[in-house]
Design an enzyme around this catalytic site. Sequence first.
Site, PDB file in Angstrom:
ATOM      1  N   ASP A 103     -44.432  -8.151  29.400  1.00  0.00           N
ATOM      2  CA  ASP A 103     -44.901  -7.358  30.737  1.00  0.00           C
ATOM      3  C   ASP A 103     -43.594  -7.128  31.524  1.00  0.00           C
ATOM      4  O   ASP A 103     -43.648  -5.972  32.094  1.00  0.00           O
ATOM      5  CB  ASP A 103     -46.147  -8.475  31.258  1.00  0.00           C
ATOM      6  CG  ASP A 103     -45.580  -9.612  31.745  1.00  0.00           C
ATOM      7  OD1 ASP A 103     -44.537 -10.056  31.404  1.00  0.00           O
ATOM      8  OD2 ASP A 103     -46.344 -10.512  32.249  1.00  0.00           O
ATOM      9  N   ASP A 130     -49.865 -13.809  26.349  1.00  0.00           N
ATOM     10  CA  ASP A 130     -50.313 -13.909  27.678  1.00  0.00           C
ATOM     11  C   ASP A 130     -50.277 -12.588  28.294  1.00  0.00           C
ATOM     12  O   ASP A 130     -50.281 -12.120  29.371  1.00  0.00           O
ATOM     13  CB  ASP A 130     -49.445 -14.659  28.809  1.00  0.00           C
ATOM     14  CG  ASP A 130     -47.912 -14.138  28.761  1.00  0.00           C
ATOM     15  OD1 ASP A 130     -47.589 -13.399  27.704  1.00  0.00           O
ATOM     16  OD2 ASP A 130     -46.842 -14.519  29.352  1.00  0.00           O
TER      17      ASP A 130
HETATM   18  P1  ADP Z   1     -40.551  -9.364  28.642  1.00  0.00           P
HETATM   19  O1  ADP Z   1     -40.538  -8.130  28.378  1.00  0.00           O
HETATM   20  O2  ADP Z   1     -40.686 -10.462  27.518  1.00  0.00           O
HETATM   21  O3  ADP Z   1     -41.434  -9.933  29.660  1.00  0.00           O
HETATM   22  P2  ADP Z   1     -38.329  -9.617  30.746  1.00  0.00           P
HETATM   23  O4  ADP Z   1     -39.478 -10.141  31.743  1.00  0.00           O
HETATM   24  O5  ADP Z   1     -37.143 -10.395  30.647  1.00  0.00           O
HETATM   25  O6  ADP Z   1     -38.857  -9.889  29.129  1.00  0.00           O
HETATM   26  O7  ADP Z   1     -38.116  -8.148  30.756  1.00  0.00           O
HETATM   27  C1  ADP Z   1     -37.244  -7.435  30.011  1.00  0.00           C
HETATM   28  C2  ADP Z   1     -36.449  -6.463  30.366  1.00  0.00           C
HETATM   29  O8  ADP Z   1     -37.152  -5.516  31.195  1.00  0.00           O
HETATM   30  C3  ADP Z   1     -35.423  -6.862  31.453  1.00  0.00           C
HETATM   31  O9  ADP Z   1     -34.524  -7.331  31.199  1.00  0.00           O
HETATM   32  C4  ADP Z   1     -35.336  -5.417  32.436  1.00  0.00           C
HETATM   33  O10 ADP Z   1     -34.496  -4.800  31.673  1.00  0.00           O
HETATM   34  C5  ADP Z   1     -36.462  -5.066  32.242  1.00  0.00           C
HETATM   35  N1  ADP Z   1     -37.503  -5.296  33.508  1.00  0.00           N
HETATM   36  C6  ADP Z   1     -38.013  -6.323  33.814  1.00  0.00           C
HETATM   37  N2  ADP Z   1     -38.745  -6.212  34.964  1.00  0.00           N
HETATM   38  C7  ADP Z   1     -38.403  -5.096  35.456  1.00  0.00           C
HETATM   39  C8  ADP Z   1     -38.541  -4.386  36.856  1.00  0.00           C
HETATM   40  N3  ADP Z   1     -39.281  -4.686  37.575  1.00  0.00           N
HETATM   41  N4  ADP Z   1     -38.189  -3.259  36.796  1.00  0.00           N
HETATM   42  C9  ADP Z   1     -37.347  -2.394  35.899  1.00  0.00           C
HETATM   43  N5  ADP Z   1     -37.078  -3.108  34.648  1.00  0.00           N
HETATM   44  C10 ADP Z   1     -37.552  -4.216  34.367  1.00  0.00           C
END
Ligand code: ADP
Length: 323
Positions: A103, A130
């Site tokens: 997410d 999830d």
């Molecule tokens: P996942 O996709 O497994 O939930 P993360 O939460 O680490 O993993 O998110 C992956 C990447 O997505 C982050 O390293 C960032 O580059 C990008 N990302 C996450 N949240 C945001 C956000 N609020 N705005 C812009 N990019 C985001």
Amino acid sequence: MNAIAVVTSGGDAPGMNAALRAVVRACSYHKIRCKGVRLGYQGLITNDIVELGPRSVSNIINRGGTILKTARSSDFKTKEGRQKAFENIQKNNIDGLVVIGGDGSFTGAMTLEKEFGIKTIGVPGTIDNDIFGTDSTIGYDTALNTAMDAIDKIRDTATSHNRLFFIEVMGRDAGFIALNSGIASGAQDILIPEKKDDIETLFSSIERGEKAGKLSNIIVVAEGEELGGVYDLAKFTKMKYPKFDVRVTVLGHIQRGGDPTCADRVLGSRLGIAAVEGLLNGKSAVMAGIRSNKVVYTSFEDAIQKQNVINKELIRIVEILAR
Ligand code: ADP
């Protein structure tokens, strides 16, 4: 569309390679170019982008991890970072972006879409299951089987030594892995964030097991369980029952690796194709998922904000089975 780019982002999950392969080959089938972005969103910012053809993804359907690599990019969370990403998307003539991730990755894709009008589509890749909008995420089935195999092995030693084991499995916000691997490996009790547990209920479950003649026991605990974690649980249990030989195992990152199961390879393959065909049909800011064996598209907003809920029936049967 002339070219689609694909990126694997966030936490890796077994089956991401199968999804990547499917994206590349669906592009080839539909006669469009495919480009791979390396190291998650960071590769968009640094222009680490490679041309991918059907042969670039030979012999990867059976491999865990992601050959494109993944990263957590803090730069992409900034407007300047995304501006650079947008410039590289233009420079590479990319018309649409497939994001395989969780997410967080979808939040990034949604922001890119809103700010610059880039067409984006998500493929759910995370072991935690999830994400709303799909019955199963890519990597979940493999992680379940890895956890189950590991618990089976621990059971051998638990039985030989009459030990009580607390086993922590992954799942910071969700108990899917704990609940299902716990049922499959015959756990006495399963502690997950969705079920508000108290220590007395746990103790009565342990006592029930003892009265039923069990000499060893397995308690499966999700990372995000709220009673204080496996080490505290083991400490409190030892204080209450000094005669028990209490041990702790944290399964950790082994749950993220390994060859994807058949289910994850098929899921990744179907969703990779669904992502490309979704983009070609004009869809954007949605995630491709599978529900009741059909491909469905869910808006990023819903995929991110809504909850994939635990099946309460599974919680109910744990107690029935632990006799
Ligand atoms: P996942 O996709 O497994 O939930 P993360 O939460 O680490 O993993 O998110 C992956 C990447 O997505 C982050 O390293 C960032 O580059 C990008 N990302 C996450 N949240 C945001 C956000 N609020 N705005 C812009 N990019 C985001």
